[in-house]
Design a protein around this motif. Structure first.
Motif, PDB file in Angstrom:
ATOM      1  N   ILE A 166       0.852  -1.187   0.000  1.00  0.00           N
ATOM      2  CA  ILE A 166       0.000   0.000   0.000  1.00  0.00           C
ATOM      3  C   ILE A 166       0.888   1.237   0.000  1.00  0.00           C
ATOM      4  O   ILE A 166       1.804   1.357   0.819  1.00  0.00           O
ATOM      5  N   SER A 167       0.622   2.173  -0.917  1.00  0.00           N
ATOM      6  CA  SER A 167       1.388   3.423  -0.986  1.00  0.00           C
ATOM      7  C   SER A 167       0.964   4.348   0.151  1.00  0.00           C
ATOM      8  O   SER A 167      -0.213   4.685   0.270  1.00  0.00           O
ATOM      9  N   VAL A 168       1.917   4.764   0.962  1.00  0.00           N
ATOM     10  CA  VAL A 168       1.601   5.604   2.120  1.00  0.00           C
ATOM     11  C   VAL A 168       2.297   6.959   2.076  1.00  0.00           C
ATOM     12  O   VAL A 168       2.047   7.818   2.929  1.00  0.00           O
ATOM     13  N   ALA A 169       3.168   7.169   1.097  1.00  0.00           N
ATOM     14  CA  ALA A 169       3.850   8.458   0.923  1.00  0.00           C
ATOM     15  C   ALA A 169       4.461   8.457  -0.469  1.00  0.00           C
ATOM     16  O   ALA A 169       4.484   7.428  -1.149  1.00  0.00           O
ATOM     17  N   GLU A 170       4.939   9.620  -0.895  1.00  0.00           N
ATOM     18  CA  GLU A 170       5.537   9.729  -2.220  1.00  0.00           C
ATOM     19  C   GLU A 170       6.737   8.788  -2.326  1.00  0.00           C
ATOM     20  O   GLU A 170       7.718   8.924  -1.596  1.00  0.00           O
ATOM     21  N   GLY A 171       6.634   7.799  -3.223  1.00  0.00           N
ATOM     22  CA  GLY A 171       7.731   6.864  -3.430  1.00  0.00           C
ATOM     23  C   GLY A 171       7.895   5.830  -2.340  1.00  0.00           C
ATOM     24  O   GLY A 171       8.905   5.118  -2.317  1.00  0.00           O
ATOM     25  N   ARG A 172       6.919   5.726  -1.431  1.00  0.00           N
ATOM     26  CA  ARG A 172       7.034   4.766  -0.324  1.00  0.00           C
ATOM     27  C   ARG A 172       5.769   3.922  -0.199  1.00  0.00           C
ATOM     28  O   ARG A 172       4.657   4.447  -0.243  1.00  0.00           O
ATOM     29  N   SER A 173       5.962   2.626  -0.042  1.00  0.00           N
ATOM     30  CA  SER A 173       4.843   1.719   0.191  1.00  0.00           C
ATOM     31  C   SER A 173       5.230   0.745   1.289  1.00  0.00           C
ATOM     32  O   SER A 173       6.415   0.547   1.575  1.00  0.00           O
ATOM     33  N   VAL A 174       4.224   0.151   1.918  1.00  0.00           N
ATOM     34  CA  VAL A 174       4.476  -0.810   2.994  1.00  0.00           C
ATOM     35  C   VAL A 174       3.763  -2.114   2.677  1.00  0.00           C
ATOM     36  O   VAL A 174       2.728  -2.133   2.006  1.00  0.00           O
ATOM     37  N   ARG A 175       4.336  -3.199   3.170  1.00  0.00           N
ATOM     38  CA  ARG A 175       3.700  -4.500   3.024  1.00  0.00           C
ATOM     39  C   ARG A 175       2.539  -4.581   4.002  1.00  0.00           C
ATOM     40  O   ARG A 175       2.698  -4.358   5.193  1.00  0.00           O
ATOM     41  N   ALA A 176       1.360  -4.895   3.469  1.00  0.00           N
ATOM     42  CA  ALA A 176       0.166  -4.980   4.314  1.00  0.00           C
ATOM     43  C   ALA A 176      -0.648  -6.229   4.009  1.00  0.00           C
ATOM     44  O   ALA A 176      -1.822  -6.314   4.340  1.00  0.00           O
ATOM     45  N   GLY A 177      -0.013  -7.204   3.363  1.00  0.00           N
ATOM     46  CA  GLY A 177      -0.672  -8.470   3.075  1.00  0.00           C
ATOM     47  C   GLY A 177       0.380  -9.552   2.926  1.00  0.00           C
ATOM     48  O   GLY A 177       1.450  -9.313   2.357  1.00  0.00           O
ATOM     49  N   TRP A 178       0.109 -10.739   3.450  1.00  0.00           N
ATOM     50  CA  TRP A 178       1.110 -11.797   3.491  1.00  0.00           C
ATOM     51  C   TRP A 178       0.509 -13.107   2.998  1.00  0.00           C
ATOM     52  O   TRP A 178      -0.684 -13.199   2.753  1.00  0.00           O
ATOM     53  N   THR A 179       1.364 -14.111   2.882  1.00  0.00           N
ATOM     54  CA  THR A 179       0.901 -15.417   2.438  1.00  0.00           C
ATOM     55  C   THR A 179       0.906 -16.401   3.603  1.00  0.00           C
ATOM     56  O   THR A 179       1.850 -16.428   4.397  1.00  0.00           O
ATOM     57  N   ALA A 180      -0.160 -17.169   3.699  1.00  0.00           N
ATOM     58  CA  ALA A 180      -0.279 -18.180   4.757  1.00  0.00           C
ATOM     59  C   ALA A 180       0.009 -19.574   4.217  1.00  0.00           C
ATOM     60  O   ALA A 180      -0.400 -20.575   4.805  1.00  0.00           O
ATOM     61  N   GLU A 181       0.736 -19.623   3.097  1.00  0.00           N
ATOM     62  CA  GLU A 181       1.011 -20.920   2.476  1.00  0.00           C
ATOM     63  C   GLU A 181       1.745 -21.858   3.429  1.00  0.00           C
ATOM     64  O   GLU A 181       1.515 -23.069   3.438  1.00  0.00           O
ATOM     65  N   ALA A 230       7.024   1.878   9.641  1.00  0.00           N
ATOM     66  CA  ALA A 230       7.143   2.614   8.381  1.00  0.00           C
ATOM     67  C   ALA A 230       5.920   3.489   8.136  1.00  0.00           C
ATOM     68  O   ALA A 230       6.034   4.615   7.630  1.00  0.00           O
ATOM     69  N   VAL A 231       4.752   2.989   8.500  1.00  0.00           N
ATOM     70  CA  VAL A 231       3.519   3.775   8.340  1.00  0.00           C
ATOM     71  C   VAL A 231       3.563   5.021   9.218  1.00  0.00           C
ATOM     72  O   VAL A 231       3.196   6.123   8.782  1.00  0.00           O
ATOM     73  N   GLU A 232       4.008   4.866  10.451  1.00  0.00           N
ATOM     74  CA  GLU A 232       4.069   6.013  11.355  1.00  0.00           C
ATOM     75  C   GLU A 232       5.033   7.077  10.847  1.00  0.00           C
ATOM     76  O   GLU A 232       4.757   8.278  10.925  1.00  0.00           O
ATOM     77  N   LEU A 233       6.176   6.649  10.327  1.00  0.00           N
ATOM     78  CA  LEU A 233       7.138   7.603   9.773  1.00  0.00           C
ATOM     79  C   LEU A 233       6.551   8.323   8.561  1.00  0.00           C
ATOM     80  O   LEU A 233       6.697   9.542   8.413  1.00  0.00           O
ATOM     81  N   ALA A 234       5.893   7.562   7.695  1.00  0.00           N
ATOM     82  CA  ALA A 234       5.287   8.157   6.500  1.00  0.00           C
ATOM     83  C   ALA A 234       4.193   9.142   6.888  1.00  0.00           C
ATOM     84  O   ALA A 234       4.091  10.237   6.312  1.00  0.00           O
ATOM     85  N   ARG A 235       3.375   8.773   7.865  1.00  0.00           N
ATOM     86  CA  ARG A 235       2.291   9.660   8.292  1.00  0.00           C
ATOM     87  C   ARG A 235       2.856  10.973   8.849  1.00  0.00           C
ATOM     88  O   ARG A 235       2.337  12.054   8.560  1.00  0.00           O
ATOM     89  N   ALA A 236       3.927  10.881   9.628  1.00  0.00           N
ATOM     90  CA  ALA A 236       4.539  12.088  10.191  1.00  0.00           C
ATOM     91  C   ALA A 236       5.098  12.981   9.084  1.00  0.00           C
ATOM     92  O   ALA A 236       4.937  14.210   9.116  1.00  0.00           O
ATOM     93  N   ASP A 237       5.752  12.377   8.096  1.00  0.00           N
ATOM     94  CA  ASP A 237       6.286  13.157   6.974  1.00  0.00           C
ATOM     95  C   ASP A 237       5.156  13.816   6.183  1.00  0.00           C
ATOM     96  O   ASP A 237       5.261  14.981   5.778  1.00  0.00           O
ATOM     97  N   ASN A 238       4.089  13.063   5.953  1.00  0.00           N
ATOM     98  CA  ASN A 238       2.943  13.620   5.221  1.00  0.00           C
ATOM     99  C   ASN A 238       2.332  14.796   5.970  1.00  0.00           C
ATOM    100  O   ASN A 238       1.960  15.811   5.365  1.00  0.00           O
ATOM    101  N   GLU A 239       2.218  14.661   7.282  1.00  0.00           N
ATOM    102  CA  GLU A 239       1.640  15.740   8.083  1.00  0.00           C
ATOM    103  C   GLU A 239       2.487  17.003   7.994  1.00  0.00           C
ATOM    104  O   GLU A 239       1.958  18.120   7.921  1.00  0.00           O
ATOM    105  N   GLY A 240       3.816  16.823   7.997  1.00  0.00           N
ATOM    106  CA  GLY A 240       4.699  17.976   7.865  1.00  0.00           C
ATOM    107  C   GLY A 240       4.525  18.679   6.530  1.00  0.00           C
ATOM    108  O   GLY A 240       4.452  19.913   6.461  1.00  0.00           O
TER     109      GLY A 240
END
Length: 290
Positions: A166-181, A230-240
């Motif tokens: 999921i894209s959470v900031a310019e040029g940054r995305s985080v893994r938010a889904g995994w495999t249970a294989e 990573a989400v928290e860092l991105a959110r803080a940067d976006n807020e700034g």
């Protein structure tokens, strides 16, 4: 001489009317800006500011979307963390039960009680593996979020191994889904121990499947923690960035009330003076005609 006077009076009168119109328009503009709280900015008269506002609005909109994405990712990650903790605890109990099953002599009643618990643990693991987020998307089916990872404890894994970003900031995305294989072996083991009454021990291969599944849950939980950071860092940067853009927008768009009120008072005086002048000019014109 009378003709020249009439021409001069007509000229003054027309100029006065034009001045009145200008003052009235300025008064209307000032009153509108005061009541709306925003400056009147037109592309025809101020193309540079208009272009800046359009670009700033786009930047704000983009950042707000990133923040919404971050909120969605954070909710999904929080749910994943709780689910993986539940998996780890369930598998830990399964390992304890397997050791208990292998140790000592058990009568039929106690063995059946343990098989019943293996069945409960199997059902818990299946439910956890098929956990959905608040939108109804599966957490552990990789990128196939609309497909349940497991139709049953003995079915093959139905997702994929690509994961979900999921894209959470310019040029940054985080893994938010995994495999249970990797849980398939543990699910099969739990089902075997629950349903196969001929089994009197949990063999090494089956026990290892429980260990490996628990290790996977622990590893995935660590990955979830990294994504949450990573989400928290991105959110803080976006807020700034949002703060900077909105401050600039406010400076360009919001009404400067002190200036607007000053302009309103000034143009009101101009209008009154112009009206007074026109009245005198009109009076002189009538006098000259007499």
């Amino acid at each position: 001489m009378i003709m020249d006077s009439r021409i001069s009076s007509a000229t003054y009168f027309n100029q006065g009317l034009a001045g009145m119109t200008t003052a009235q328009n300025a008064i209307a503009k000032a009153m509108q800006e005061i009541s709306s709280g925003q400056k009147e900015i037109r592309a025809s008269s101020d193309p540079s500011t208009t272009a800046s506002l359009v670009e700033l609005d786009r930047s704000v909109s983009r950042l707000q979307q990133y923040q919404r994405n971050a909120d969605a990712a954070d909710a999904r990650l929080g749910q994943a963390e709780n689910t993986l903790q539940g998996m780890s605890e369930t598998l830990s109990r399964a390992r304890e039960l397997a050791i208990q099953f292998n140790n000592g002599v058990h009568d039929d009643v106690s063995r059946q009680a343990m098989r019943d618990e293996f069945g409960q643990l199997r059902d818990q693991m299946l439910s956890l593996a098929n956990t959905r987020d608040e939108r109804g998307d599966y957490l552990f089916s990789g990128s196939q979020v609309g497909t349940a990872p497991y139709a049953s404890a003995v079915s093959a894994f139905a997702g994929d191994t690509r994961g979900l970003n999921i894209s959470v900031a310019e040029g940054r995305s985080v893994r938010a889904g995994w495999t249970a294989e990797g849980l398939q072996g543990a699910l099969q083991t739990l089902d075997d121990m629950a349903s196969d009454t001929s089994l009197t021990t949990v063999d090494a291969a089956r026990f290892d499947s429980l260990v490996q599944a628990q290790d996977l849950a622990i590893t995935l939980r660590a990955q979830v923690g990294n994504s949450m950071n990573a989400v928290e860092l991105a959110r803080a940067d976006n807020e700034g960035e949002l703060y900077g853009y909105t401050a600039t927008l406010s400076a360009l768009r919001d009404t400067d009330y002190a200036s607007a009120i000053t302009e309103l008072n000034k143009q009101t005086l101009v209008l009154q003076a112009t009206q007074s002048t026109l009245a005198r000019v009109q009076g002189l014109s009538l006098f000259n005609e007499l």
